[in-house]
Design a protein around this motif. Structure first.
Motif, PDB file in Angstrom:
ATOM      1  N   VAL A 289       0.842  -1.201   0.000  1.00  0.00           N
ATOM      2  CA  VAL A 289       0.000   0.000   0.000  1.00  0.00           C
ATOM      3  C   VAL A 289       0.878   1.252   0.000  1.00  0.00           C
ATOM      4  CG1 VAL A 289      -1.940  -1.115   1.149  1.00  0.00           C
ATOM      5  CG2 VAL A 289      -0.165  -0.038   2.535  1.00  0.00           C
ATOM      6  N   ARG A 290       0.267   2.412  -0.215  1.00  0.00           N
ATOM      7  CA  ARG A 290       1.008   3.664  -0.321  1.00  0.00           C
ATOM      8  C   ARG A 290       1.294   4.296   1.041  1.00  0.00           C
ATOM      9  NH1 ARG A 290       0.204   6.659  -5.454  1.00  0.00           N
ATOM     10  NH2 ARG A 290      -0.400   5.144  -7.023  1.00  0.00           N
ATOM     11  N   HIS A 291       0.406   4.064   2.003  1.00  0.00           N
ATOM     12  CA  HIS A 291       0.547   4.693   3.317  1.00  0.00           C
ATOM     13  C   HIS A 291       0.059   3.714   4.378  1.00  0.00           C
ATOM     14  CE1 HIS A 291       0.256   7.666   6.546  1.00  0.00           C
ATOM     15  NE2 HIS A 291       0.872   8.550   5.769  1.00  0.00           N
ATOM     16  N   PRO A 292       0.759   3.607   5.521  1.00  0.00           N
ATOM     17  CA  PRO A 292       0.327   2.661   6.567  1.00  0.00           C
ATOM     18  C   PRO A 292      -1.110   2.858   7.029  1.00  0.00           C
ATOM     19  CG  PRO A 292       2.526   3.496   7.053  1.00  0.00           C
ATOM     20  CD  PRO A 292       2.014   4.294   5.885  1.00  0.00           C
ATOM     21  N   ILE A 293      -1.551   4.106   7.131  1.00  0.00           N
ATOM     22  CA  ILE A 293      -2.907   4.376   7.602  1.00  0.00           C
ATOM     23  C   ILE A 293      -3.950   3.800   6.643  1.00  0.00           C
ATOM     24  CG2 ILE A 293      -4.581   6.187   8.167  1.00  0.00           C
ATOM     25  CD1 ILE A 293      -2.422   5.863  10.264  1.00  0.00           C
ATOM     26  N   ARG A 437       1.299  10.390  14.701  1.00  0.00           N
ATOM     27  CA  ARG A 437       2.076  11.162  13.722  1.00  0.00           C
ATOM     28  C   ARG A 437       1.718  10.728  12.300  1.00  0.00           C
ATOM     29  NH1 ARG A 437       8.230  10.443  15.125  1.00  0.00           N
ATOM     30  NH2 ARG A 437       8.430  11.657  13.181  1.00  0.00           N
ATOM     31  N   LEU A 438       1.608   9.411  12.102  1.00  0.00           N
ATOM     32  CA  LEU A 438       1.220   8.892  10.791  1.00  0.00           C
ATOM     33  C   LEU A 438      -0.171   9.382  10.405  1.00  0.00           C
ATOM     34  CD1 LEU A 438       2.314   5.136  10.970  1.00  0.00           C
ATOM     35  CD2 LEU A 438       3.379   6.948   9.623  1.00  0.00           C
ATOM     36  N   LEU A 439      -1.078   9.349  11.363  1.00  0.00           N
ATOM     37  CA  LEU A 439      -2.447   9.773  11.102  1.00  0.00           C
ATOM     38  C   LEU A 439      -2.504  11.257  10.737  1.00  0.00           C
ATOM     39  CD1 LEU A 439      -5.364   8.731  11.088  1.00  0.00           C
ATOM     40  CD2 LEU A 439      -5.520   9.325  13.506  1.00  0.00           C
ATOM     41  N   LYS A 440      -1.689  12.058  11.415  1.00  0.00           N
ATOM     42  CA  LYS A 440      -1.623  13.485  11.113  1.00  0.00           C
ATOM     43  C   LYS A 440      -1.107  13.716   9.700  1.00  0.00           C
ATOM     44  CE  LYS A 440       0.467  17.834  12.707  1.00  0.00           C
ATOM     45  NZ  LYS A 440       1.367  18.463  13.718  1.00  0.00           N
ATOM     46  N   ASP A 441      -0.065  12.949   9.318  1.00  0.00           N
ATOM     47  CA  ASP A 441       0.495  13.054   7.973  1.00  0.00           C
ATOM     48  C   ASP A 441      -0.550  12.671   6.924  1.00  0.00           C
ATOM     49  OD1 ASP A 441       2.798  13.151   6.013  1.00  0.00           O
ATOM     50  OD2 ASP A 441       2.244  11.040   5.827  1.00  0.00           O
ATOM     51  N   PHE A 442      -1.300  11.613   7.194  1.00  0.00           N
ATOM     52  CA  PHE A 442      -2.327  11.130   6.278  1.00  0.00           C
ATOM     53  C   PHE A 442      -3.407  12.198   6.082  1.00  0.00           C
ATOM     54  CE2 PHE A 442      -6.141   8.626   5.213  1.00  0.00           C
ATOM     55  CZ  PHE A 442      -5.650   7.781   4.228  1.00  0.00           C
ATOM     56  N   ARG A 443      -3.848  12.792   7.171  1.00  0.00           N
ATOM     57  CA  ARG A 443      -4.909  13.803   7.096  1.00  0.00           C
ATOM     58  C   ARG A 443      -4.422  15.078   6.401  1.00  0.00           C
ATOM     59  NH1 ARG A 443      -7.120  12.859  13.261  1.00  0.00           N
ATOM     60  NH2 ARG A 443      -8.719  11.310  12.753  1.00  0.00           N
ATOM     61  N   GLN A 444      -3.172  15.437   6.651  1.00  0.00           N
ATOM     62  CA  GLN A 444      -2.627  16.635   6.003  1.00  0.00           C
ATOM     63  C   GLN A 444      -2.577  16.456   4.489  1.00  0.00           C
ATOM     64  OE1 GLN A 444       1.131  17.155   8.055  1.00  0.00           O
ATOM     65  NE2 GLN A 444       0.255  18.621   9.518  1.00  0.00           N
ATOM     66  N   GLN A 445      -2.207  15.266   4.044  1.00  0.00           N
ATOM     67  CA  GLN A 445      -2.173  15.013   2.603  1.00  0.00           C
ATOM     68  C   GLN A 445      -3.574  15.058   2.004  1.00  0.00           C
ATOM     69  OE1 GLN A 445       0.477  12.010   0.957  1.00  0.00           O
ATOM     70  NE2 GLN A 445       1.501  11.780   2.934  1.00  0.00           N
ATOM     71  N   LEU A 446      -4.551  14.490   2.733  1.00  0.00           N
ATOM     72  CA  LEU A 446      -5.934  14.549   2.254  1.00  0.00           C
ATOM     73  C   LEU A 446      -6.405  16.002   2.169  1.00  0.00           C
ATOM     74  CD1 LEU A 446      -7.717  11.640   4.199  1.00  0.00           C
ATOM     75  CD2 LEU A 446      -7.083  11.686   1.782  1.00  0.00           C
ATOM     76  N   ALA A 447      -6.070  16.802   3.182  1.00  0.00           N
ATOM     77  CA  ALA A 447      -6.475  18.213   3.201  1.00  0.00           C
ATOM     78  C   ALA A 447      -5.826  18.998   2.068  1.00  0.00           C
ATOM     79  CB  ALA A 447      -6.115  18.839   4.544  1.00  0.00           C
ATOM     80  N   ALA A 448      -4.625  18.550   1.646  1.00  0.00           N
ATOM     81  CA  ALA A 448      -3.909  19.221   0.554  1.00  0.00           C
ATOM     82  C   ALA A 448      -4.404  18.773  -0.819  1.00  0.00           C
ATOM     83  CB  ALA A 448      -2.411  18.961   0.678  1.00  0.00           C
TER      84      ALA A 448
END
Length: 481
Positions: A289-293, A437-448
């Motif tokens: 997969v692309r991201h652990p989350i 931290r992973l979850l924050k990164d995942f959400r930031q990418q979605l928001a972007a």
């Protein structure tokens, strides 16, 4: 033997008896809050895994969907058919409500443990991935905690690889003998031969089989339950009212009232969906997969399928029928489900249920085998040891099928699963900040505006991540690495 039984009985009392279930529930609520109710926020995203557009671009890799179906196939088993019936018998209809509640909470726990397994997975020389709580310990907590990884591995092999496979063989052989009159030796032999063919083929063969078997068995069972619900649609509101009323003590169906419903629902729900027990992450880590989350969200969906779909099917089959009598002593377990099904659809349906049980048990056997294999690789990479484990598991499946009393030898399974869960919860607690931290990164990418977030290992330089496990998932990422 008596001394050993007393020892493992004590372990069981110290884990499942009074501490582990409340801990899993409280910690699940805690995780739900810290992750911002992720199981609800990402609920619609869970269904994306079913689309071919969201699969890995590598045809030789294990896809997110295949990993999902392997874990669903492992979670869905006797607990969904016999376990739900026992919960209703001992806890009344209200037990079903608490099974639903613990599934919703467990979805967040599963997201965290499976995301961590993905983060710390390692690429094998074959190109496949291995991960799970054992490797999360080694690479997330450090080598000084190897002893904890070894304890985890031993418990996983003993409980799932050996003990639960004996029980699965026993369950299916007993059901087939009762409904079809087929000898346990024949059923055991067929199970052993087919299981041997699958497990010697490795994770790819397991994934391909699960991709076919699991949808057939799950959709078939759900369809059968939907037919029964439609046949009894006028009784459905009353049944739902009984479930809710008994769950909160407004209607007492069995001795113990709300307390019995709560205890049985939570216990059977946790046994069934395995959220927080540290088993499913081993399979979740195999996906490309692309991201652990992303895989954490997918594995949350697995818990939802197991309890909200499959367990509910069994509950409505029983509660919409006239075989179950609240508070009365009589049949329970798989016999209650079987006879309830017959009361709705006729004698032929017990044969269909036997076929379903065979598929459920078979998918659980190959899932349990992979858990044992993955645990063994934490302690040794010897091909000889792996083949010995394969042969031992095939033999245990046969033994459990042909000798019902032989399953008593594996009395240590439930207590060791309790130890497994305690170890896993310790790991989750210690690594939860990393997952956030992973979850924050995942959400930031979605928001972007990134539709499919990608893990960039260089943005987490303090973590022991296998960079080779995260290259090739995105052209831009491959260039940067």
């Amino acid at each position: 033997m008596g001394l050993l039984e007393s020892f493992f009985g004590l372990i069981g009392d110290l884990t499942w008896g009074w501490s582990l279930i409340p801990l899993l529930v409280i910690f699940g609520i805690f995780i739900t809050a810290l992750t911002g109710f992720s199981q609800f926020r990402f609920f619609t995203r869970m269904f994306r895994v079913l689309s071919s557009k969201n699969q890995s671009g590598d045809p030789n890799a294990i896809s997110a969907r295949e990993a999902l179906l392997i874990s669903v196939g492992g979670r869905v088993g006797g607990g969904n058919i016999a376990g739900v019936a026992v919960a209703i018998t001992l806890g009344g209809p209200g037990a079903v409500f608490w099974m639903w509640a613990i599934a919703l909470v467990g979805m967040a726990t599963s997201l965290v443990e499976c995301s961590l397994a993905q983060l710390y997975k390692r690429r094998e020389p074959t190109g496949d991935f291995r991960g799970g709580p054992g490797r999360s310990i080694l690479h997330g907590l450090g080598g000084e905690f190897r002893w904890l990884a070894v304890i985890y591995g031993v418990c996983l092999i003993a409980a799932f690889g050996l003990g639960f496979n004996a029980f699965q063989g026993n369950t299916v052989a007993g059901a087939v003998q009762d409904s079809l009159g087929i000898s346990r030796f024949i059923t055991g032999g067929v199970l052993a031969v087919v299981a041997g063919f699958i497990v010697f083929g490795g994770i790819h063969r397991i994934a391909k089989v699960a991709d076919v078997v699991v949808p057939v068995m799950a959709l078939g069972y759900i369809l059968m339950a939907l037919i029964i619900i439609l046949m009894n649609i006028t009784s459905l509101p009353g049944v739902i009212a009984d479930i809710v009323g008994n769950a909160f003590g407004f209607r007492e169906a069995v001795g113990g009232g709300m307390g019995a419903a709560l205890a049985q629902g939570l216990r059977r729900g946790l046994f069934s969906n395995e959220a927080g027990l540290g088993s499913a992450p081993n399979v979740a880590a195999t996906a490309d997969v692309r991201h652990p989350i992303s895989q954490g969200i997918t594995q949350s969906f697995s818990v939802f399928i197991d309890t909200i779909f499959i367990c509910s099917c069994t509950a409505f089959i029983i509660l919409l029928g006239d075989v179950y009598v609240p508070g009365a002593e009589g049949i329970d377990g798989i016999a209650l489900t079987q006879q309830s099904l017959v009361s709705h659809l006729g004698e032929w349906s017990q044969y269909l249920l036997s076929a379903m049980i065979l598929l459920f048990a078979f998918s659980s056997i190959i899932y349990n085998y992979y858990l044992g294999e993955n645990a063994l690789t934490i302690m040794t990479r010897s091909p000889m040891a792996l083949n010995v484990l394969r042969v031992a598991i095939i033999g245990i499946v046969f033994l459990g099928a042909v000798a019902p009393g032989a399953t008593a030898v594996f009395f240590f399974s439930d207590p060791l699963m309790g130890v497994l869960a305690v170890v896993n919860l310790v790991v989750i607690m210690m690594l939860l900040p990393t997952c956030l931290r992973l979850l924050k990164d995942f959400r930031q990418q979605l928001a972007a505006g990134v539709d499919r977030p990608v893990l960039h290992p260089e943005e987490f330089p303090d973590l022991d991540i296998d960079r080779t496990a995260w290259t090739g998932v995105d052209p831009e990422l491959a260039e940067r690495n």
